[in-house]
Design a protein around this motif. Structure first.
Motif, PDB file in Angstrom:
ATOM      1  N   TRP A 128      78.514  -9.923 -55.961  1.00  0.00           N
ATOM      2  CA  TRP A 128      77.664  -9.489 -57.393  1.00  0.00           C
ATOM      3  C   TRP A 128      77.009 -10.700 -57.655  1.00  0.00           C
ATOM      4  O   TRP A 128      75.885 -10.192 -58.361  1.00  0.00           O
ATOM      5  CB  TRP A 128      78.777  -8.934 -58.158  1.00  0.00           C
ATOM      6  N   TRP A 158      77.006  -1.443 -60.110  1.00  0.00           N
ATOM      7  CA  TRP A 158      76.362  -2.676 -60.688  1.00  0.00           C
ATOM      8  C   TRP A 158      75.116  -2.922 -59.649  1.00  0.00           C
ATOM      9  O   TRP A 158      74.140  -3.527 -60.083  1.00  0.00           O
ATOM     10  CB  TRP A 158      77.138  -3.846 -60.856  1.00  0.00           C
ATOM     11  N   ARG A 159      75.081  -2.516 -58.414  1.00  0.00           N
ATOM     12  CA  ARG A 159      74.332  -2.920 -57.645  1.00  0.00           C
ATOM     13  C   ARG A 159      73.078  -2.325 -58.193  1.00  0.00           C
ATOM     14  O   ARG A 159      71.844  -2.803 -58.096  1.00  0.00           O
ATOM     15  CB  ARG A 159      74.482  -2.355 -56.201  1.00  0.00           C
TER      16      ARG A 159
END
Length: 302
Positions: free
Chosen positions: A237, A294-295
């Motif tokens: 992330w 979240w990507r």
């Protein structure tokens, strides 16, 4: 319902209040700053100035509102992230989770509030044994002995005992939530520690607000993980966040150096942290995420 939101002008409160109003609820929301009463009015709430660390102030505000449900979103997180001195950075938030929670529950009992929903935290702090993803049946990391961990344990224990709902939000991202982190990433001051294998869970502010509305409307009880669908290691992330911010890839530093520069908490988070599953919240609250990962969500930050 008549809903009392303690902490209505924080990053989550500002997303939560409009959603509650749009669902037809009558909202009273608090701020510590009289200059922000106008903001609460624009969001559709009746604003009141309240000091969450003052039992009298809390009691008077709750008595005036006479709510059916209370939502505890009080925090005091400001300034640049200081993970090395975590308890010092979170000192007032820790007090709000300790003393402030007790003041709210006392005030709730005094006026007959039937239900409380409270903000907790579940991003990387699951028990550091077994798999990388934890459910509500798994405890938070019992080896954490700092004031922050103690404050979270206290909040969860007393709210659940009172028949309320504890929402373990993942790490927030969205408008106003990650500005400081993104700036550190752009300066290449947010390195990957060791192999970056420690997992974290994220959640967009709008999705967190929606889950909170559902917890209120379902009169939910117990603990719920409010996180997105994809717990992930820092090695995944953090470079993605850097790319979305138009920054160079993060540097890597060894664990021994990180302990000296950033402290124990940062090392634990990035090398041993455990993320969380959202299956219970989806199943019992009917929660559906607009930002399941979240990507994609990080791409909207800049």
């Amino acid at each position: 319902m008549r809903i009392f939101v303690a902490g209505g002008t924080g990053v989550l409160g500002r997303r939560l209040v409009p959603q509650l109003v749009a669902r037809g609820h009558q909202v009273t929301a608090t701020t510590t700053n009289a200059d922000k009463l106008g903001l609460l009015e624009r969001l559709g709430a009746d604003g009141v100035v309240m000091d969450g660390l003052d039992a009298v102030s809390v009691g008077e505000a709750v008595a005036m509102a006479r709510p059916d449900t209370m939502v505890h979103q009080m925090t005091a997180i400001s300034g640049h992230p200081d993970i090395k001195h975590f308890d010092r950075w979170f000192a007032t938030t820790n007090r709000l989770r300790l003393e402030g929670t007790d003041h709210l529950l006392t005030a709730a009992e005094a006026v007959g509030v039937s239900h409380v929903v409270a903000q907790s935290y579940g991003a990387w702090n699951g028990i550091r044994t077994g798999g990388w993803v934890k459910t509500e049946e798994d405890p938070l990391d019992p080896t954490s002995t700092g004031q922050g961990a103690r404050a979270i344990r206290h909040l969860e224990e007393v709210v659940v005992r009172a028949g309320g709902a504890v929402l373990r939000y993942g790490a927030f991202y969205g408008p106003g939530a990650t500005d400081d982190q993104v700036e550190l990433v752009r300066r290449r001051q947010y390195p990957i520690i060791g192999d970056g294998g420690g997992h974290s869970s994220w959640v967009h502010l709008d999705d967190a607000a929606t889950a909170t509305v559902l917890a209120v409307e379902h009169q939910a009880r117990g603990v719920f993980n409010i996180v997105d669908d994809e717990p992930a290691p820092a090695a995944e992330w953090l470079p993605h966040l850097a790319a979305c911010a138009g920054a160079k890839p993060p540097m890597r530093i060894p664990v021994w150096l990180a302990r000296l520069l950033a402290g124990k908490t940062a090392v634990t988070m990035m090398t041993e942290g455990r993320g969380f599953s959202n299956a219970k919240a989806k199943r019992e609250l009917g929660w559906r995420l607009r930002h399941p990962s979240w990507r994609q969500g990080f791409k909207e930050l800049t």
